[in-house]
Design an enzyme around this catalytic site. Structure first.
Site, PDB file in Angstrom:
ATOM      1  N   ASP A  95     -37.876   5.294  -7.577  1.00 43.40           N
ATOM      2  CA  ASP A  95     -38.727   6.392  -7.143  1.00 43.40           C
ATOM      3  C   ASP A  95     -39.972   5.386  -6.559  1.00 43.40           C
ATOM      4  O   ASP A  95     -40.193   4.309  -7.331  1.00 43.40           O
ATOM      5  CB  ASP A  95     -39.262   7.331  -8.078  1.00 43.40           C
ATOM      6  CG  ASP A  95     -39.736   8.497  -7.259  1.00 43.40           C
ATOM      7  OD1 ASP A  95     -39.955   8.190  -5.936  1.00 43.40           O
ATOM      8  OD2 ASP A  95     -40.184   9.752  -7.940  1.00 43.40           O
ATOM      9  N   SER A  96     -40.680   5.890  -5.627  1.00 45.79           N
ATOM     10  CA  SER A  96     -41.584   5.156  -5.130  1.00 45.79           C
ATOM     11  C   SER A  96     -43.147   5.017  -5.620  1.00 45.79           C
ATOM     12  O   SER A  96     -43.674   3.814  -5.371  1.00 45.79           O
ATOM     13  CB  SER A  96     -41.846   5.657  -3.548  1.00 45.79           C
ATOM     14  OG  SER A  96     -42.306   7.059  -3.701  1.00 45.79           O
ATOM     15  N   PHE A  99     -44.596  10.085  -6.937  1.00 47.39           N
ATOM     16  CA  PHE A  99     -44.797  11.210  -8.007  1.00 47.39           C
ATOM     17  C   PHE A  99     -45.703  10.822  -8.978  1.00 47.39           C
ATOM     18  O   PHE A  99     -46.540  11.713  -9.579  1.00 47.39           O
ATOM     19  CB  PHE A  99     -43.290  11.502  -8.660  1.00 47.39           C
ATOM     20  CG  PHE A  99     -43.445  12.628  -9.486  1.00 47.39           C
ATOM     21  CD1 PHE A  99     -43.725  14.061  -9.255  1.00 47.39           C
ATOM     22  CD2 PHE A  99     -43.147  12.298 -10.844  1.00 47.39           C
ATOM     23  CE1 PHE A  99     -43.479  15.002 -10.231  1.00 47.39           C
ATOM     24  CE2 PHE A  99     -43.140  13.416 -11.888  1.00 47.39           C
ATOM     25  CZ  PHE A  99     -43.134  14.725 -11.722  1.00 47.39           C
ATOM     26  N   ASP A 271     -31.956  14.237 -10.197  1.00 51.55           N
ATOM     27  CA  ASP A 271     -32.420  13.506 -11.304  1.00 51.55           C
ATOM     28  C   ASP A 271     -33.418  14.537 -12.158  1.00 51.55           C
ATOM     29  O   ASP A 271     -33.871  15.232 -11.466  1.00 51.55           O
ATOM     30  CB  ASP A 271     -33.029  12.234 -10.989  1.00 51.55           C
ATOM     31  CG  ASP A 271     -34.539  12.453 -10.688  1.00 51.55           C
ATOM     32  OD1 ASP A 271     -34.690  12.992  -9.574  1.00 51.55           O
ATOM     33  OD2 ASP A 271     -35.324  12.207 -11.379  1.00 51.55           O
ATOM     34  N   CYS A 309     -17.893  21.447 -25.730  1.00 51.55           N
ATOM     35  CA  CYS A 309     -18.249  20.180 -25.223  1.00 51.55           C
ATOM     36  C   CYS A 309     -17.426  19.073 -25.961  1.00 51.55           C
ATOM     37  O   CYS A 309     -17.101  19.127 -27.059  1.00 51.55           O
ATOM     38  CB  CYS A 309     -19.646  19.701 -25.445  1.00 51.55           C
ATOM     39  SG  CYS A 309     -20.132  18.107 -25.002  1.00 51.55           S
ATOM     40  N   CYS A 311     -17.961  15.898 -25.643  1.00 52.45           N
ATOM     41  CA  CYS A 311     -18.617  14.493 -25.876  1.00 52.45           C
ATOM     42  C   CYS A 311     -18.407  13.900 -27.232  1.00 52.45           C
ATOM     43  O   CYS A 311     -18.045  14.474 -28.174  1.00 52.45           O
ATOM     44  CB  CYS A 311     -19.875  14.500 -25.379  1.00 52.45           C
ATOM     45  SG  CYS A 311     -21.164  14.996 -26.771  1.00 52.45           S
ATOM     46  N   CYS A 314     -20.501  15.864 -30.007  1.00 55.97           N
ATOM     47  CA  CYS A 314     -19.763  17.182 -30.420  1.00 55.97           C
ATOM     48  C   CYS A 314     -18.406  16.686 -31.034  1.00 55.97           C
ATOM     49  O   CYS A 314     -18.130  17.896 -31.704  1.00 55.97           O
ATOM     50  CB  CYS A 314     -19.775  17.956 -29.074  1.00 55.97           C
ATOM     51  SG  CYS A 314     -21.274  18.637 -28.467  1.00 55.97           S
ATOM     52  N   HIS A 340     -25.642  13.886 -25.559  1.00 55.68           N
ATOM     53  CA  HIS A 340     -24.787  15.132 -25.572  1.00 55.68           C
ATOM     54  C   HIS A 340     -25.541  15.855 -24.189  1.00 55.68           C
ATOM     55  O   HIS A 340     -24.787  16.132 -23.396  1.00 55.68           O
ATOM     56  CB  HIS A 340     -25.075  16.123 -26.550  1.00 55.68           C
ATOM     57  CG  HIS A 340     -24.672  17.536 -26.198  1.00 55.68           C
ATOM     58  ND1 HIS A 340     -23.512  18.104 -26.019  1.00 55.68           N
ATOM     59  CD2 HIS A 340     -25.619  18.513 -25.831  1.00 55.68           C
ATOM     60  CE1 HIS A 340     -23.536  19.420 -25.639  1.00 55.68           C
ATOM     61  NE2 HIS A 340     -24.780  19.485 -25.361  1.00 55.68           N
TER      62      HIS A 340
HETATM   63  N1  PRF Z   1     -41.744  12.850  -4.747  1.00 57.79           N
HETATM   64  C1  PRF Z   1     -41.460  11.724  -5.477  1.00 57.79           C
HETATM   65  N2  PRF Z   1     -40.834  11.673  -6.754  1.00 57.79           N
HETATM   66  C2  PRF Z   1     -40.617  12.813  -7.165  1.00 57.79           C
HETATM   67  C3  PRF Z   1     -40.874  13.998  -6.808  1.00 57.79           C
HETATM   68  C4  PRF Z   1     -41.493  13.879  -5.389  1.00 57.79           C
HETATM   69  O1  PRF Z   1     -41.820  15.020  -4.589  1.00 57.79           O
HETATM   70  C5  PRF Z   1     -40.575  15.021  -7.440  1.00 57.79           C
HETATM   71  C6  PRF Z   1     -40.832  16.440  -7.351  1.00 57.79           C
HETATM   72  N3  PRF Z   1     -39.865  17.263  -8.116  1.00 57.79           N
HETATM   73  C7  PRF Z   1     -40.151  14.467  -8.577  1.00 57.79           C
HETATM   74  N4  PRF Z   1     -40.052  13.012  -8.345  1.00 57.79           N
HETATM   75  N5  PRF Z   1     -41.734  10.273  -4.917  1.00 57.79           N
HETATM   76 ZN    ZN Z   2     -21.567  17.270 -26.728  1.00 59.16          ZN
END
Ligand code: PRF
Ligand code: ZN
Length: 377
Positions: A95-96, A99, A271, A309, A311, A314, A340
């Site tokens: 992720d950049s 967030f 995610d 489950c 796994c 479990c 789990h």
């Molecule tokens: N932008 C970025 N990462 C994120 C989000 C986003 O809007 C969200 C929003 N649920 C989670 N992770 N860059």
């Molecule tokens: Zn399980």
């Protein structure tokens, strides 16, 4: 652009926007829809790489912001990239930092140029621009990179949201240009659609980004306090604008019901920290809703966390045993429930994929929701 990250569509559902497909990377091909475990600091908390592979994880997510702050992208680069650093040979999505700018609210300041952060560990000032974000992700050598975006609160007014969407598009373009200079051949870059609950702005954002030819498209700004119906509505009108031959990723969504409803609206990848976060206080996701293991009623319950489950947790351990681990603050408890919960979501996505292939996704949803304790449509 001929990106090294590709999407192969296998089957479109006849009654919904759902799709079964594959995401192709230079580190292998993985089936979608899929759920990605989150390893913020280059570790999915308490899980070994062997655990992750045995539960069926495909891609994992790591946060650029956290690696940038500690240990620093140079250390990771010296190690030979994130894959060598953490010894994970399957794909990594980073992720950049957008967030983190949103969630570390009192530690930042936005301008057109970028985001000034106060390092949350040392207090030092740091500057993240769209170019810096991409350069750091290039140094990390992740497989799938995110553009630096601006996450406005869902209910921000139209003016405010429009500014954020337009800046997000400009930042996406700057990031793309940076990647053309410093990117590695195995990396693909995604654009992130923003716009809150304003339909025209979501559409504008999706159109701006699709005109730029990214390797895939993320949908951001959701699961930030809006209702499930509002999130579903945004998805319903956003995914049809995205190209069919690219993967779509809904960021930070990780409840079982939202995953199923997201797939129904055309999402391929999800995610969330939720499964591992709630595991750390002893909450298990099960086919019959959540099990809070500290609850006294499990004291002498020798059944598994989830009877449906299969796994490793479990098959081998009881609720009473796991409860005893939590009562005694034994760390194995966290590990068993984390395993789990991640299995639960990755397995759920495999079942959903099969349901798409078998043409019975809506029936699968109905049955799942009834058991889970949701009867809503
Ligand atoms: N932008 C970025 N990462 C994120 C989000 C986003 O809007 C969200 C929003 N649920 C989670 N992770 N860059
Ligand atoms: Zn399980």
């Amino acid at each position: 652009m001929d990106w090294p990250i590709k999407y192969r569509l296998e089957k479109k559902d006849s009654r919904t926007l759902a799709r079964a497909g594959e995401i192709v990377t230079t580190r292998g091909t993985y089936q979608t829809p899929m759920f990605m475990p989150v390893g913020t600091q280059a570790t999915v908390k308490s899980m070994s790489n062997g655990d992750l592979k045995s539960l069926g994880a495909g891609i994992i997510l790591v946060n650029t912001y956290h690696m940038w702050v500690r240990p620093g992208e140079n250390v990771v680069k010296k190690a030979g990239g994130l894959h060598q650093f953490m010894n994970w040979d399957q794909p990594i999505l980073t992720d950049s930092g957008g967030f983190q700018a949103f969630s570390l609210a009192d530690l930042r300041n936005f301008t057109e140029e970028g985001i000034k952060f106060k390092n949350h560990l040392s207090g030092d000032e740091m500057f993240m621009s769209p170019e810096v974000s991409i350069k750091v992700q290039n140094d990390l050598d992740s497989d799938i990179m995110m553009s630096l975006d601006i996450l406005e609160p869902f209910y921000s007014d139209h003016d405010q949201m429009k500014k954020a969407v337009e800046r997000t598009s400009r930042w996406a373009e700057r990031g793309l240009n940076q990647h053309l200079k410093t990117g590695l051949p195995d990396q693909g870059l995604f654009g992130i659609v923003q716009g809150g609950g304003h339909r025209d702005l979501r559409e504008q954002s999706a159109r701006d980004l699709t005109s730029m030819d990214f390797a895939g498209y993320s949908i951001g700004g959701l699961s930030v306090g809006e209702t499930k119906d509002e999130m579903n509505e945004v998805l319903s009108y956003t995914t049809p604008i995205l190209p069919e031959n690219k993967p779509r990723y809904l960021m930070g969504v990780g409840t079982a019901d939202s995953l199923i409803d997201g797939v129904i609206r055309g999402v391929d990848i999800f995610d969330c920290v939720l499964p591992t976060r709630i595991a750390r206080n002893g909450t298990a996701m099960t086919h019959h809703g959540r099990v809070v293991i500290k609850n006294a009623k499990y004291h002498e319950d020798f059944s598994p966390l989830d009877l449906e489950c299969d796994c490793d947790t479990c098959r081998n351990y009881s609720r009473a045993y796991i409860r005893s681990l939590f009562s005694n603050h034994e760390i194995l408890g966290i590990r068993l429930v984390s395993y789990h919960n991640l299995y639960f979501l990755t397995h759920l996505m495999r079942q959903v994929r099969q349901a798409i292939l078998d043409d019975n996704l809506l029936e699968f949803r109905q049955e799942f929701f009834e058991k889970y304790g949701f009867n809503k449509k």
